[in-house]
Design a protein around this motif. Structure first.
Motif, PDB file in Angstrom:
ATOM      1  N   ILE A 159      51.156   7.817  66.176  1.00 57.50           N
ATOM      2  CA  ILE A 159      50.870   6.683  65.858  1.00 57.50           C
ATOM      3  C   ILE A 159      49.951   6.832  64.624  1.00 57.50           C
ATOM      4  N   PRO A 160      50.099   5.431  63.478  1.00 57.03           N
ATOM      5  CA  PRO A 160      48.408   6.058  61.928  1.00 57.03           C
ATOM      6  C   PRO A 160      47.471   5.801  62.555  1.00 57.03           C
ATOM      7  N   ASP A 161      46.417   6.256  62.487  1.00 57.47           N
ATOM      8  CA  ASP A 161      45.213   6.191  62.373  1.00 57.47           C
ATOM      9  C   ASP A 161      44.655   5.696  63.939  1.00 57.47           C
ATOM     10  N   ARG A 162      45.179   6.568  64.569  1.00 56.73           N
ATOM     11  CA  ARG A 162      45.266   6.627  66.008  1.00 56.73           C
ATOM     12  C   ARG A 162      44.199   8.231  66.344  1.00 56.73           C
ATOM     13  N   PHE A 163      44.114   8.645  65.410  1.00 54.48           N
ATOM     14  CA  PHE A 163      43.852  10.206  65.994  1.00 54.48           C
ATOM     15  C   PHE A 163      42.430  10.510  67.343  1.00 54.48           C
ATOM     16  N   ALA A 164      41.517  10.151  67.594  1.00 53.86           N
ATOM     17  CA  ALA A 164      40.577  10.084  68.741  1.00 53.86           C
ATOM     18  C   ALA A 164      41.284   8.969  69.735  1.00 53.86           C
ATOM     19  N   TYR A 165      41.809   8.063  69.560  1.00 56.16           N
ATOM     20  CA  TYR A 165      42.875   8.024  71.110  1.00 56.16           C
ATOM     21  C   TYR A 165      43.964   8.586  71.473  1.00 56.16           C
ATOM     22  N   SER A 166      44.684   8.654  69.988  1.00 60.70           N
ATOM     23  CA  SER A 166      45.384   9.659  70.774  1.00 60.70           C
ATOM     24  C   SER A 166      45.141  11.345  71.494  1.00 60.70           C
ATOM     25  N   MET A 167      44.022  11.311  71.194  1.00 60.61           N
ATOM     26  CA  MET A 167      44.078  12.913  71.617  1.00 60.61           C
ATOM     27  C   MET A 167      43.373  12.256  73.655  1.00 60.61           C
ATOM     28  N   SER A 168      42.640  11.092  73.709  1.00 57.75           N
ATOM     29  CA  SER A 168      42.020  10.942  74.644  1.00 57.75           C
ATOM     30  C   SER A 168      43.224  10.631  75.599  1.00 57.75           C
ATOM     31  N   LYS A 169      44.662   9.850  75.196  1.00 58.82           N
ATOM     32  CA  LYS A 169      45.301   9.269  76.010  1.00 58.82           C
ATOM     33  C   LYS A 169      46.611  10.976  76.483  1.00 58.82           C
ATOM     34  N   GLY A 170      46.382  11.980  75.333  1.00 55.99           N
ATOM     35  CA  GLY A 170      47.278  12.987  75.881  1.00 55.99           C
ATOM     36  C   GLY A 170      46.392  13.439  76.603  1.00 55.99           C
TER      37      GLY A 170
END
Length: 254
Positions: free
Chosen positions: A145-156
């Motif tokens: 998802i664009p512009d969700r680096f930190a959030y993506s990290m956490s949910k991964g």
């Protein structure tokens, strides 16, 4: 079916949105619900709604990123049959748009917060012979998802933690699953849009709604219904699984 009579459920972030919906439906199905919120007053509406319907509920002021606070709350709960790790925060930004402080803040709540609650709950579940855990992951655990680096990290991380806990505690009769919602219409979403797209709220709401192939955002109650199933006895043969609840986002967005 799907009764939770006699069960004690802990729900983090149960004061609003998906956490509130899960708390309400669990109480309606017979569970005694314990809500962990950063600010206890945020859970008052949820507590009042459950109590008015004749349900059992307690709320605690707790910063899930602080292990000492989490341990203290769990120490006051006699047993934990169900844990729902729902508390979470978001951040908009790609890699370069994410500061060290941003990353630490997201990690502290979304990853360490879940770890702290898992650690406390698993100890109790082992002592009592089992339990059910549900972690709130996200579609960003599966797709970019664009512009969700930190959030993506956490949910991964949440997705990976779910698999690890499920594997490690099979012999302890502890089931651990996750759900991966797409965009769900909550007060959090409204606040997120207002903060990041001022003056364009209606336009962005419509745009975000249309990114779901089904044509709308999800409802908190829909996520709560799936959570109820996965934490009930009827799902006793399910562990180590992630369930997208995404209006077709992952598989049909082409």
């Amino acid at each position: 079916m799907f009764k939770l009579t006699g069960k004690i459920a802990v729900v983090t972030g149960g004061g609003s949105g998906i956490g509130k919906a899960i708390s309400v439906v669990f109480a309606r199905q017979g569970a005694e619900v314990h809500i962990l919120e950063l600010r206890e007053e945020s859970a008052r509406e949820t507590v009042a709604e459950i109590q008015e319907a004749g349900g059992k509920v307690e709320a605690y002021s707790c910063d899930v990123s602080k292990q000492q606070e989490v341990n203290a709350v769990f120490g006051n709960i006699p047993k934990v049959d169900i844990l729902v790790n729902n508390a979470g925060i978001a951040h908009v930004g790609n890699l370069e748009g994410t500061t060290e402080e941003d990353l630490d803040r997201i990690y502290g709540v979304n990853v360490k917060g879940a770890y702290n609650c898992l650690r406390s709950a698993v100890v109790k579940m082992k002592e009592q012979g089992g339990g059910a855990i549900l972690n709130l992951a996200s579609i960003v655990s599966h797709v970019g998802i664009p512009d969700r680096f930190a959030y993506s990290m956490s949910k991964g991380a949440i997705h990976a933690m779910t698999m690890s806990v499920a594997k490690d505690y099979l012999s302890a009769n502890i089931r651990c699953n996750s759900v991966s919602p797409a965009r769900v219409h909550t007060p959090f979403v409204d606040g997120f849009i207002s903060k990041n797209y001022p003056g364009k709220e209606e336009e962005m709401f419509h745009k975000l709604s249309q990114t779901q192939p089904i044509g709308r955002m999800g409802k908190p109650e829909e996520v709560a219904a799936l959570a109820l199933f996965l934490c009930s006895a009827e799902a006793g043969f399910i562990t180590g699984c992630d369930y997208p609840i995404d209006g077709g986002f992952i598989k049909l967005n082409n």
